[in-house]
Design a protein around this motif. Structure first.
Motif, PDB file in Angstrom:
ATOM      1  N   ARG A   1      -8.624  -0.193  -1.502  1.00  0.00           N
ATOM      2  CA  ARG A   1      -9.607  -1.280  -1.389  1.00  0.00           C
ATOM      3  C   ARG A   1      -9.899  -1.887  -2.767  1.00  0.00           C
ATOM      4  O   ARG A   1     -10.049  -3.096  -2.908  1.00  0.00           O
ATOM      5  CB  ARG A   1     -10.890  -0.786  -0.743  1.00  0.00           C
ATOM      6  N   ASP A   2      -9.967  -1.039  -3.790  1.00  0.00           N
ATOM      7  CA  ASP A   2     -10.211  -1.530  -5.141  1.00  0.00           C
ATOM      8  C   ASP A   2      -9.108  -2.485  -5.586  1.00  0.00           C
ATOM      9  O   ASP A   2      -9.381  -3.559  -6.137  1.00  0.00           O
ATOM     10  CB  ASP A   2     -10.309  -0.365  -6.128  1.00  0.00           C
TER      11      ASP A   2
ATOM     12  N   SER B   1       0.811  -1.233   0.000  1.00  0.00           N
ATOM     13  CA  SER B   1       0.000   0.000   0.000  1.00  0.00           C
ATOM     14  C   SER B   1       0.837   1.273   0.000  1.00  0.00           C
ATOM     15  O   SER B   1       0.468   2.269  -0.599  1.00  0.00           O
ATOM     16  CB  SER B   1      -0.968   0.015   1.192  1.00  0.00           C
TER      17      SER B   1
ATOM     18  N   GLU C   1      -0.995   1.764   7.569  1.00  0.00           N
ATOM     19  CA  GLU C   1      -2.395   1.519   7.904  1.00  0.00           C
ATOM     20  C   GLU C   1      -2.917   2.583   8.873  1.00  0.00           C
ATOM     21  O   GLU C   1      -4.054   3.038   8.774  1.00  0.00           O
ATOM     22  CB  GLU C   1      -2.548   0.126   8.523  1.00  0.00           C
TER      23      GLU C   1
ATOM     24  N   VAL D   1     -12.002  -9.322   1.470  1.00  0.00           N
ATOM     25  CA  VAL D   1     -11.125  -9.291   0.303  1.00  0.00           C
ATOM     26  C   VAL D   1     -10.356 -10.611   0.243  1.00  0.00           C
ATOM     27  O   VAL D   1      -9.763 -11.025   1.229  1.00  0.00           O
ATOM     28  CB  VAL D   1     -10.145  -8.104   0.380  1.00  0.00           C
TER      29      VAL D   1
ATOM     30  N   ARG E   1     -10.694  -4.986   8.402  1.00  0.00           N
ATOM     31  CA  ARG E   1     -10.858  -4.154   7.204  1.00  0.00           C
ATOM     32  C   ARG E   1     -10.875  -4.977   5.926  1.00  0.00           C
ATOM     33  O   ARG E   1     -11.581  -4.658   4.972  1.00  0.00           O
ATOM     34  CB  ARG E   1      -9.720  -3.124   7.119  1.00  0.00           C
ATOM     35  N   TYR E   2     -10.045  -6.018   5.918  1.00  0.00           N
ATOM     36  CA  TYR E   2      -9.856  -6.750   4.667  1.00  0.00           C
ATOM     37  C   TYR E   2     -10.464  -8.153   4.711  1.00  0.00           C
ATOM     38  O   TYR E   2     -10.119  -8.995   3.880  1.00  0.00           O
ATOM     39  CB  TYR E   2      -8.354  -6.822   4.344  1.00  0.00           C
TER      40      TYR E   2
ATOM     41  N   TRP F   1      -5.929   4.778   7.726  1.00  0.00           N
ATOM     42  CA  TRP F   1      -7.204   4.434   8.340  1.00  0.00           C
ATOM     43  C   TRP F   1      -7.352   4.918   9.775  1.00  0.00           C
ATOM     44  O   TRP F   1      -8.419   4.779  10.371  1.00  0.00           O
ATOM     45  CB  TRP F   1      -7.405   2.917   8.316  1.00  0.00           C
TER      46      TRP F   1
ATOM     47  N   LEU G   1      -6.943  -4.146  -3.744  1.00  0.00           N
ATOM     48  CA  LEU G   1      -6.817  -5.340  -2.917  1.00  0.00           C
ATOM     49  C   LEU G   1      -7.829  -6.420  -3.293  1.00  0.00           C
ATOM     50  O   LEU G   1      -7.644  -7.587  -2.947  1.00  0.00           O
ATOM     51  CB  LEU G   1      -6.936  -4.970  -1.437  1.00  0.00           C
ATOM     52  N   GLN G   2      -8.870  -6.043  -4.026  1.00  0.00           N
ATOM     53  CA  GLN G   2      -9.818  -7.036  -4.525  1.00  0.00           C
ATOM     54  C   GLN G   2      -9.142  -8.007  -5.499  1.00  0.00           C
ATOM     55  O   GLN G   2      -9.638  -9.123  -5.703  1.00  0.00           O
ATOM     56  CB  GLN G   2     -10.988  -6.347  -5.236  1.00  0.00           C
TER      57      GLN G   2
ATOM     58  N   GLN H   1      -8.112   5.604   0.231  1.00  0.00           N
ATOM     59  CA  GLN H   1      -8.760   4.435   0.811  1.00  0.00           C
ATOM     60  C   GLN H   1      -9.509   3.637  -0.241  1.00  0.00           C
ATOM     61  O   GLN H   1      -9.407   2.404  -0.311  1.00  0.00           O
ATOM     62  CB  GLN H   1      -9.714   4.865   1.928  1.00  0.00           C
ATOM     63  N   GLN H   2     -10.276   4.345  -1.091  1.00  0.00           N
ATOM     64  CA  GLN H   2     -11.041   3.658  -2.121  1.00  0.00           C
ATOM     65  C   GLN H   2     -10.120   2.968  -3.119  1.00  0.00           C
ATOM     66  O   GLN H   2     -10.364   1.822  -3.525  1.00  0.00           O
ATOM     67  CB  GLN H   2     -11.951   4.649  -2.855  1.00  0.00           C
TER      68      GLN H   2
END
Length: 313
Positions: free
Chosen positions: A188-189, A170, A204, A223, A219-220, A208, A191-192, A184-185
């Motif tokens: 997360r995108d 990250s 982190e 995922v 959080r994950y 966050w 990490l999918q 953040q978005q």
């Protein structure tokens, strides 16, 4: 031999010498660095077939960057050179308390246009589909901008369908993002579509507002990350697979000089280990040895002979 491609930006680095010249002017050392580039150097040194993916210019410093990569056995076939352009630059300043400040000139760097051209992106995707692993970072996401990130999110699932693993750190740098919510978005995108996540709890916390292991797991949890590796500085590294936690001790390091690049170097050791068949625990131990070697010397990329001597000792 396992084949990895790292995506990102390599910049010109100017760092101060401890003394000025006869006229009192600053004397600066010129080198090249960048988070995924630093990782690429050490992955190549550890025996991975390594490609670097970026865009450079056609200027003398871009040529020197390419020469530096070739000297480190990093393949440059994925690199596009844009006419009339030049790479980003940053200067390191030593503060009176011994810390270091970084000042960047990178807004016009050609690396920012990665994934901006559909034809070039299709060509790059075809090349990337032939490697074993693709590695990128939060800095990669930040510099390519919103449109580049949208294109990248179309590329990653195509690569995974071809059996390519995706590794991601990250590496959150607030100044590169419009705000935390945007970052953040984006994280997360990405990490999918990530198989190996190499996260630092300090990042982190910045991203966050929470640096707890439990918070990171929560959080994950939705995922599908196969390996979640939590780097915690001098504290145990934690590897999470299928909900199970494994702690890998980090031996104490004496004579620490400069922690710049420690995380990048750990990533190199871990990824080289995993792609060469080591278990997650043994890969983390190798990553820790690599990071320990680097922090005993100044700079994110240390002398090759010194590096090999340190990790073997």
């Amino acid at each position: 031999m396992a084949h990895i491609a790292a995506i990102g930006e390599v910049m010109v680095e100017l760092s101060p010498f401890p003394v000025n010249d006869a006229n009192g002017r600053d004397v600066m050392a010129l080198s090249f660095a960048g988070d995924t580039y630093n990782t690429s150097v050490y992955m190549a040194r550890l025996g991975l077939q390594t490609d670097y993916v970026t865009q450079l210019g056609d200027d003398p410093y871009s040529a020197r960057i390419l020469d530096a990569m070739k000297a480190e056995n990093i393949s440059t076939g994925f690199i596009k050179q844009l006419p009339g352009r030049s790479p980003g630059l940053y200067i390191i300043r030593n503060t009176p308390d011994g810390e270091r400040e970084f000042f960047y000139w990178r807004k016009e760097a050609p690396a920012r246009e990665l994934f901006s051209n559909p034809d070039t992106t299709r060509e790059l995707t075809e090349k990337l589909s032939k490697v074993n692993c693709v590695y990128l970072s939060g800095i990669t996401l930040a510099i390519i901008g919103e449109e580049g990130r949208k294109a990248l999110l179309q590329v990653l699932p195509q690569l995974r369908e071809k059996g390519v693993q995706i590794a991601f750190d990250s590496n959150f740098r607030p100044r590169l993002w419009a705000d935390r919510q945007q970052a953040q978005q984006a994280m997360r995108d990405i990490l999918q579509f990530t198989d190996i996540a190499l996260l630092t709890l300090d990042d982190e916390d910045l991203l966050w507002g929470d640096d707890s292991v439990e918070g990171c797991i929560e959080r994950y949890k939705d995922v599908a990350i196969k390996e979640l590796v939590l780097k915690r500085g001098a504290s145990d590294t934690i590897i999470i697979q299928q909900g199970q936690q494994t702690r890998v001790p980090v031996p104490p390091v004496s004579n620490i000089v400069d922690t710049t690049g420690a995380g990048d170097t750990f990533n190199a050791g871990y990824l080289a280990g995993r792609l060469n068949g080591l278990s997650p625990v043994d890969a983390a131990k190798q990553g820790t040895r690599c990071a320990a070697a680097v922090i005993r010397h100044r700079g994110g990329v240390i002398d090759k002979a010194v590096f090999h001597k340190e990790i073997q000792g």
